[in-house]
Design a protein around this motif. Structure first.
Motif, short mmCIF file in Angstrom:
data_model
loop_
_atom_site.label_atom_id
_atom_site.label_comp_id
_atom_site.label_asym_id
_atom_site.label_seq_id
_atom_site.Cartn_x
_atom_site.Cartn_y
_atom_site.Cartn_z
N LEU A 61 0.81 -1.22 0.00
CA LEU A 61 0.00 0.00 0.00
C LEU A 61 0.85 1.27 0.00
O LEU A 61 0.41 2.32 0.45
CB LEU A 61 -0.95 -0.01 1.20
CG LEU A 61 -1.93 -1.20 1.20
CD1 LEU A 61 -2.80 -1.17 2.43
CD2 LEU A 61 -2.78 -1.21 -0.06
N ASP A 68 3.52 5.38 2.70
CA ASP A 68 2.48 4.43 3.10
C ASP A 68 1.13 5.13 2.99
O ASP A 68 0.82 6.06 3.75
CB ASP A 68 2.75 3.97 4.54
CG ASP A 68 1.82 2.84 4.96
OD1 ASP A 68 0.74 2.68 4.37
OD2 ASP A 68 2.20 2.11 5.91
N ARG A 70 -1.67 4.33 3.89
CA ARG A 70 -2.58 4.16 5.03
C ARG A 70 -2.39 5.28 6.05
O ARG A 70 -3.21 5.45 6.94
CB ARG A 70 -2.30 2.82 5.72
CG ARG A 70 -2.52 1.60 4.83
CD ARG A 70 -2.03 0.35 5.52
NE ARG A 70 -0.59 0.41 5.80
CZ ARG A 70 0.08 -0.54 6.45
NH1 ARG A 70 -0.56 -1.60 6.90
NH2 ARG A 70 1.39 -0.40 6.66
N ASN A 71 -1.33 6.04 5.91
CA ASN A 71 -0.95 6.99 6.95
C ASN A 71 -1.21 8.43 6.51
O ASN A 71 -1.68 8.69 5.42
CB ASN A 71 0.53 6.79 7.30
CG ASN A 71 0.81 7.00 8.78
OD1 ASN A 71 0.16 7.82 9.43
ND2 ASN A 71 1.76 6.25 9.32
N LEU A 294 -5.60 5.88 -0.12
CA LEU A 294 -5.93 4.51 -0.49
C LEU A 294 -6.88 4.49 -1.68
O LEU A 294 -6.76 3.65 -2.58
CB LEU A 294 -6.55 3.76 0.70
CG LEU A 294 -5.60 3.40 1.84
CD1 LEU A 294 -6.39 2.78 2.99
CD2 LEU A 294 -4.50 2.46 1.37
#
Length: 428
Positions: A61, A68, A70-71, A294
């Motif tokens: 991801l 990242d 997701r962060n 995402l």
């Protein structure tokens, strides 16, 4: 077929009796059909379901720069998403910001920021005696709702087959510094399906507004939304034309994947000059730590590139075209030659624009609703919901199934006939 206007009062009364019976029969069916908004049909949404599988539990991801997704972080979009929507918008990736799921939200924020903090250092609009916006009509109701919400005075600009009346636009913006912007849907316009001509785009780029903070709100919502395989409208790219004309900062160009992937879960973009983008980033840095990366990653990995987007939209076009043709065929078969209505035959987008006899639109939409067909309210395509001629009706064919759409179209033409007869009987 004899025109309604050429029929005698006696002929019209006989016709009205027949239409009244047909209408009563339809009402008795208790139908509930929705043509109120330009929503994709379920089959169109199903086309994008593979997107739900590209980010599985074991997926990497990280975007291409190693961040990242997701962060927190990356406030204006991951590079891959910038490239994808920049290609769709025909601009350089350096000239684009990626947002959340809604370009309409970006437009609202842009007007709100202009009201409270001004545009690139200019006086906040809320401190001015008067703020005005030009509104090509018929146009997109949600654009008009934004400017109405902020108390901005809206001025109707008639649409022509090549776009807004540019003589009127040029005269108004050059004379009145209170005019701060114009709403535009330049390709497959909502609701008429008109694409601005090259000359119209160039005239926009060459505008000489009295207000230094005047902006063109260029909502390119249907940039790749073609109906026909080989019959596509072409729209000249506005940012490049503005730069050539010495007006690089004059346009905000909006786009999204709302009617490409999932309307509630797409990604939106703003393309503009570097100076404009820096102005936007100033408040973005306070407003958010970053949009949904995402979802950006999901879109990029599913569509991959512009060719992937075009391939997807070709499939959508094949699904939508029969619906447009069904409505157009019904209108031609039932109303052709009667001179009680005119309609557009767009090459893309989401709507058919219908012009009834003057003073009939509200009654037609009301009768359709009574018979079980919900349509966009008459007048919605004009600022303040006021159509001076009460004649424009927006037809949205995409959401119903073909069977439902066939029934809705038949009810619509019946209502057009009935209201038109009643209108003519008032004068005979």
């Amino acid at each position: 077929m004899k025109k309604y206007s050429e029929r005698s009062r006696e002929e019209l009364l006989v016709l009205k009796k027949e239409l009244d019976q047909q209408y009563a029969d339809v009402k008795a069916l208790g139908l509930k059909l929705d043509m109120s908004r330009g929503k994709p049909g379920t089959d169109q949404l199903d086309l994008s379901m593979g997107m739900m599988d590209v980010l599985h539990g074991n997926a990497d991801l990280r975007c291409e720069t190693g961040v990242d997704c997701r962060n927190y972080g990356v406030i204006d979009g991951i590079p891959e998403a910038k490239r994808l929507l920049a290609a769709m918008s025909e601009v350089d990736p350096e000239n684009i910001i990626i947002y959340g799921n809604s370009s309409l939200n970006v437009m609202f924020d842009s007007i709100s920021r202009s009201m409270t903090h001004g545009v690139m250092g200019h006086t906040p609009w809320c401190k001015l005696d008067k703020v005005k916006f030009l509104c090509p009509v018929p146009g997109y109701d949600r654009h008009f709702k934004i400017t109405e919400f902020f108390g901005i005075e809206m001025i109707n600009i008639p649409m022509t087959p090549t776009g807004p009346d540019m003589d009127m636009v040029e005269a108004l913006v050059s004379e009145d510094e209170a005019i701060k912007g114009i709403w535009c849907v330049p390709k497959y316009s909502n609701p008429q399906g008109i694409t601005y001509s090259d000359e119209t785009v160039r005239r926009f780029a060459r505008l000489k507004p009295a207000a230094p903070d005047f902006r063109i709100y260029w909502d390119n919502a249907y940039c790749i939304h073609h109906l026909y395989k080989d019959n596509h409208d072409f729209l000249l790219e506005i940012l490049g034309e503005c730069e050539k004309a010495g007006n690089p900062d004059m346009v905000y160009k909006f786009a999204s994947t709302s009617k490409i992937s999932f309307p509630g879960s797409g990604i939106a973009s703003l393309a503009a000059s570097k100076a404009n983008l820096e102005d936007f980033r100033k408040f973005m840095n306070i407003q958010t730590i970053g949009h949904d990366k995402l979802n950006q990653l999901r879109h990029v990995r599913y569509f991959k590139d512009l060719d992937g987007l075009h391939a997807h939209m070709k499939k959508q076009g094949q699904m939508i075209l029969p619906k447009f043709e069904l409505v157009e065929d019904t209108l031609e078969r039932e109303l052709g030659g009667l001179e009680i209505g005119e309609w557009t035959k767009p090459h893309g987008g989401y709507f058919i624009s219908f012009e009834s006899m003057e003073g009939c639109a509200k009654k037609i939409v009301a009768k359709a609703k009574e018979a079980g067909v919900i349509m966009t309210g008459a007048g919605a395509t004009f600022p303040y919901g006021i159509d001076p001629k009460d004649s424009n009706i927006r037809i949205a064919p995409t959401y119903p199934t073909l069977e439902e759409l066939g029934k809705a179209a038949e009810i619509f033409v019946l209502c057009v006939k009935l209201v038109s007869v009643e209108k003519l009987l008032e004068t005979k």
